[in-house]
Design a protein around this motif. Structure first.
Motif, PDB file in Angstrom:
ATOM      1  N   GLU A 182       0.987  -1.275  -0.093  1.00 49.74           N
ATOM      2  CA  GLU A 182      -0.032  -0.043  -0.041  1.00 49.74           C
ATOM      3  C   GLU A 182       0.869   1.244   0.053  1.00 49.74           C
ATOM      4  OE1 GLU A 182      -3.771   1.960   2.318  1.00 49.74           O
ATOM      5  OE2 GLU A 182      -2.631   0.419   3.325  1.00 49.74           O
ATOM      6  N   LEU A 183       0.591   2.192  -0.814  1.00 50.29           N
ATOM      7  CA  LEU A 183       0.993   3.548  -0.705  1.00 50.29           C
ATOM      8  C   LEU A 183      -0.141   4.332  -1.061  1.00 50.29           C
ATOM      9  CD1 LEU A 183       4.322   3.305  -3.095  1.00 50.29           C
ATOM     10  CD2 LEU A 183       4.223   3.520  -0.614  1.00 50.29           C
ATOM     11  N   SER A 184      -0.646   4.961   0.039  1.00 54.66           N
ATOM     12  CA  SER A 184      -1.856   5.909   0.216  1.00 54.66           C
ATOM     13  C   SER A 184      -2.168   7.128   0.416  1.00 54.66           C
ATOM     14  CB  SER A 184      -3.074   4.889   0.509  1.00 54.66           C
ATOM     15  OG  SER A 184      -3.069   4.664   1.978  1.00 54.66           O
ATOM     16  N   SER A 185      -2.962   7.902   0.116  1.00 51.46           N
ATOM     17  CA  SER A 185      -3.222   9.293   0.759  1.00 51.46           C
ATOM     18  C   SER A 185      -4.818   9.327   1.192  1.00 51.46           C
ATOM     19  CB  SER A 185      -2.650  10.474  -0.126  1.00 51.46           C
ATOM     20  OG  SER A 185      -2.789  11.411   0.301  1.00 51.46           O
ATOM     21  N   THR A 186      -4.979   9.824   2.153  1.00 53.57           N
ATOM     22  CA  THR A 186      -6.504  10.114   2.579  1.00 53.57           C
ATOM     23  C   THR A 186      -6.614  11.717   3.004  1.00 53.57           C
ATOM     24  OG1 THR A 186      -6.709   7.963   3.158  1.00 53.57           O
ATOM     25  CG2 THR A 186      -8.573   9.509   3.831  1.00 53.57           C
ATOM     26  N   LEU A 187      -7.616  12.360   2.262  1.00 49.38           N
ATOM     27  CA  LEU A 187      -7.808  13.575   2.748  1.00 49.38           C
ATOM     28  C   LEU A 187      -9.486  13.533   3.160  1.00 49.38           C
ATOM     29  CD1 LEU A 187      -7.082  16.597   2.932  1.00 49.38           C
ATOM     30  CD2 LEU A 187      -8.057  16.885   0.620  1.00 49.38           C
ATOM     31  N   SER A 188      -9.556  14.194   4.270  1.00 49.76           N
ATOM     32  CA  SER A 188     -10.932  14.356   4.982  1.00 49.76           C
ATOM     33  C   SER A 188     -11.249  15.595   5.554  1.00 49.76           C
ATOM     34  CB  SER A 188     -11.104  13.404   6.121  1.00 49.76           C
ATOM     35  OG  SER A 188     -12.181  13.142   6.619  1.00 49.76           O
ATOM     36  N   TYR A 189     -12.471  15.982   5.349  1.00 45.45           N
ATOM     37  CA  TYR A 189     -12.934  17.315   5.660  1.00 45.45           C
ATOM     38  C   TYR A 189     -14.501  17.257   5.926  1.00 45.45           C
ATOM     39  CZ  TYR A 189     -13.102  22.500   5.338  1.00 45.45           C
ATOM     40  OH  TYR A 189     -13.016  23.813   5.796  1.00 45.45           O
ATOM     41  N   PRO A 190     -14.601  18.008   7.128  1.00 42.98           N
ATOM     42  CA  PRO A 190     -16.196  18.023   7.699  1.00 42.98           C
ATOM     43  C   PRO A 190     -16.906  19.231   6.813  1.00 42.98           C
ATOM     44  CG  PRO A 190     -14.597  19.262   9.183  1.00 42.98           C
ATOM     45  CD  PRO A 190     -13.776  18.609   8.224  1.00 42.98           C
ATOM     46  N   VAL A 191     -18.113  18.780   6.442  1.00 40.25           N
ATOM     47  CA  VAL A 191     -18.984  19.595   5.296  1.00 40.25           C
ATOM     48  C   VAL A 191     -20.383  20.054   6.435  1.00 40.25           C
ATOM     49  CG1 VAL A 191     -18.000  18.752   3.379  1.00 40.25           C
ATOM     50  CG2 VAL A 191     -20.008  17.756   4.685  1.00 40.25           C
ATOM     51  N   SER A 192     -20.419  19.421   7.653  1.00 40.95           N
ATOM     52  CA  SER A 192     -21.467  19.757   8.437  1.00 40.95           C
ATOM     53  C   SER A 192     -21.145  19.368   9.835  1.00 40.95           C
ATOM     54  CB  SER A 192     -22.759  19.157   7.889  1.00 40.95           C
ATOM     55  OG  SER A 192     -22.814  17.720   8.114  1.00 40.95           O
ATOM     56  N   GLN A 193     -21.929  19.593  10.723  1.00 45.03           N
ATOM     57  CA  GLN A 193     -21.773  19.240  12.103  1.00 45.03           C
ATOM     58  C   GLN A 193     -21.473  17.697  12.228  1.00 45.03           C
ATOM     59  OE1 GLN A 193     -24.815  20.591  14.900  1.00 45.03           O
ATOM     60  NE2 GLN A 193     -23.639  19.677  16.698  1.00 45.03           N
ATOM     61  N   ASN A 194     -22.300  17.037  11.664  1.00 46.43           N
ATOM     62  CA  ASN A 194     -22.372  15.430  11.766  1.00 46.43           C
ATOM     63  C   ASN A 194     -21.800  14.769  10.444  1.00 46.43           C
ATOM     64  OD1 ASN A 194     -23.279  15.241  14.314  1.00 46.43           O
ATOM     65  ND2 ASN A 194     -25.368  15.877  13.209  1.00 46.43           N
ATOM     66  N   GLY A 195     -21.366  15.587   9.246  1.00 44.30           N
ATOM     67  CA  GLY A 195     -21.051  14.982   8.059  1.00 44.30           C
ATOM     68  C   GLY A 195     -19.429  15.140   7.686  1.00 44.30           C
ATOM     69  N   THR A 196     -18.938  14.282   7.119  1.00 48.37           N
ATOM     70  CA  THR A 196     -17.583  14.414   6.564  1.00 48.37           C
ATOM     71  C   THR A 196     -17.397  13.664   5.350  1.00 48.37           C
ATOM     72  OG1 THR A 196     -16.736  14.172   8.959  1.00 48.37           O
ATOM     73  CG2 THR A 196     -15.169  13.873   7.232  1.00 48.37           C
ATOM     74  N   LEU A 197     -16.796  14.493   4.295  1.00 42.57           N
ATOM     75  CA  LEU A 197     -16.384  14.163   3.077  1.00 42.57           C
ATOM     76  C   LEU A 197     -14.659  13.620   2.988  1.00 42.57           C
ATOM     77  CD1 LEU A 197     -17.899  14.018   0.254  1.00 42.57           C
ATOM     78  CD2 LEU A 197     -16.511  15.940  -0.113  1.00 42.57           C
ATOM     79  N   PHE A 198     -14.611  12.492   2.179  1.00 38.18           N
ATOM     80  CA  PHE A 198     -13.162  11.835   2.410  1.00 38.18           C
ATOM     81  C   PHE A 198     -12.885  11.573   0.901  1.00 38.18           C
ATOM     82  CE2 PHE A 198     -15.321   8.182   3.680  1.00 38.18           C
ATOM     83  CZ  PHE A 198     -14.647   7.386   3.188  1.00 38.18           C
TER      84      PHE A 198
END
Length: 461
Positions: A182-198
């Motif tokens: 594995e060679l991986s990259s993950t980016l995660s960002y909250p879009v609401s109080q209970n929601g996260t997009l990644f």
């Protein structure tokens, strides 16, 4: 074989070298750190005294450690064994194990399948995570030295899948994993109080298909051999090209991937060109910190390197993972069902039950129950052709696929960690497996079919 033993011994010697670093050698796994931007990064202790795998369902959005493999979820209370350290706003982790073992089987006569051999299974992973605005970015690099065993891997009765040399099909053997897993990259960002997009990008890596891979889920991590249901639940964990988009809402996660459907080729030391010709989707739900549920579907385009007549496989599987954490103990159970729908070809079902019990980080009990329908054990048309494979366990696909047969495997084992050195555990273990086969297969495999494995194991704590 001497080369394999030397490199196995080298792997067993790696962890003490790593953990002499003062930055890595923390005796307390319970960390807490707040970055300048206010993102809280922490590793919390579970009731069993281990570091938690997922201290928060938002995980990357809140700066927590990422999923055990790919973008899959484990129960939040899952122990996170490894070496952890903070460097400014970075959290780093080193995680790994190495087994050096000898497997043997009971034989009714000289013609029955199976062999007695030395082998090694191993893995080393390095991970880093860093706050990025309101979200977080992480990377993961993982590798192994299993290719030193040679292209045929190690003996594992009833195992099928992948190729020894790009021409012949492996039967009753487990293929070695690629050196770069594995060679991986993950980016995660909250879009609401209970929601996260990644997003998750990897070359190689793991698409949104199935549970955590067996060497990353706690229920299978201590078992020195692969499950014979590997190609139903988690064979895509080393995929040459993955792009995943997902959304987390409270306890729920939905993610989908485009990825390369073709299994890695027989050249285990390289990275292959991605094609992104296959798709998958998964729904995950963690109702409590001790449960993780998932159901997933994947369409793999032209997955077989040596059977080009197989145009595609549609995979469906569902699993449930549960933790139980009494004082000084950790239990993890996993139960799963999967189906491989070959197009063209048969629809093959698999059932898996897996468990591990760790007692005071010294005694480990583990086991598997597997019931699976296989159609690649005999590739010349049927089980009466008992000489279709040579002594090395490889066979040609030129005659086409054989009949499907339901086979059963019951395995269990024990590991005693005889030495703890800083954050590594050194142990000795044994595993016993019983294979229950239909009468039609007894001519080829003999009866009873029992295998035993003795091994030495080191892992990072």
């Amino acid at each position: 074989m001497k080369k394999e033993l030397f490199l196995s011994a080298l792997l067993l010697a790696i962890p003490p070298c790593l953990i002499r670093s003062e930055d890595m050698a923390s005796h307390d796994h319970s960390h807490h750190h707040r970055a300048d931007n206010g993102v809280d990064i922490s590793l919390e202790r579970s009731p069993g005294g281990h570091s938690n795998m997922n201290a928060h369902r938002g995980m990357l959005a809140s700066g927590q450690t990422p999923e055990p493999s790919g973008s899959s979820w484990a129960p939040e209370s899952t122990p996170m064994e490894g070496i952890h350290t903070f460097k400014k706003d970075w959290l780093f982790m080193v995680h790994g194990f190495a087994n050096a073992g000898y497997t043997m089987r009971s034989k009714a006569n000289a013609d029955t399948r199976g062999s007695n051999e030395l082998f090694t299974t191993n893995m080393l992973m390095f991970m880093g995570i860093h706050p990025m605005g309101k979200g977080a970015w992480s990377f993961r690099a993982m590798g192994d030295l299993e290719p030193v065993m040679g292209p045929e891997g190690y003996p594992l009765l009833l195992q099928t899948g992948e190729s020894a040399d790009g021409i012949k099909h492996l039967i009753d053997r487990q293929h070695p994993h690629d050196m770069i897993m594995e060679l991986s990259s993950t980016l995660s960002y909250p879009v609401s109080q209970n929601g996260t997009l990644f997003t998750y990008l990897a070359l190689p890596g793991e698409p949104a298909l199935g549970p955590p891979a067996y060497m990353h889920r706690f229920s299978g991590y201590n078992n020195p051999t692969a499950p014979i249901t590997h190609h139903w639940f988690d064979a895509t964990h080393v995929t040459m090209g993955v792009a995943t988009l997902g959304y987390v809402w409270k306890n729920w996660k939905v993610d989908g991937s485009i990825f390369t459907g073709r299994e890695p080729d027989d050249r285990r030391w390289d990275i292959e060109q991605p094609k992104f010709d296959s798709q998958s989707a998964r729904v995950s739900y963690n109702p409590t910190e001790n449960f993780a549920l998932q159901a997933s579907y994947g369409h793999l385009s032209s997955p077989e390197q040596v059977n080009l007549s197989l145009e595609s496989i549609d995979k469906v599987n569902a699993t449930a993972v549960m933790n139980w954490l009494p004082p000084d103990e950790v239990w993890q159970f996993m139960v799963g069902w999967g189906i491989n729908m070959n197009r063209p070809g048969a629809h093959l079902n698999a059932f898996l039950f897996e468990l591990t019990r760790s007692i005071r980080k010294t005694h480990t009990l583990f086991g598997r129950v597997e019931v699976v329908s296989k159609d690649e054990l005999f590739l010349d048309g049927g089980p009466n052709h008992v000489h279709s494979t040579g002594p090395s366990g490889v066979a040609s696909l030129s005659a086409g696929a054989g009949e499907s047969k339901v086979v059963n495997k019951f395995s269990g084992g024990y590991i005693y960690d005889i030495l703890k050195y800083k954050q590594s555990a050194w142990g000795l273990g044994a595993q016993l497996s019983l294979h229950v086969l239909p009468q039609a297969l007894e001519l080829a495999y003999g009866s009873p079919v029992i295998t035993a494995t003795l091994f030495a194991r080191v892992k990072l704590l």
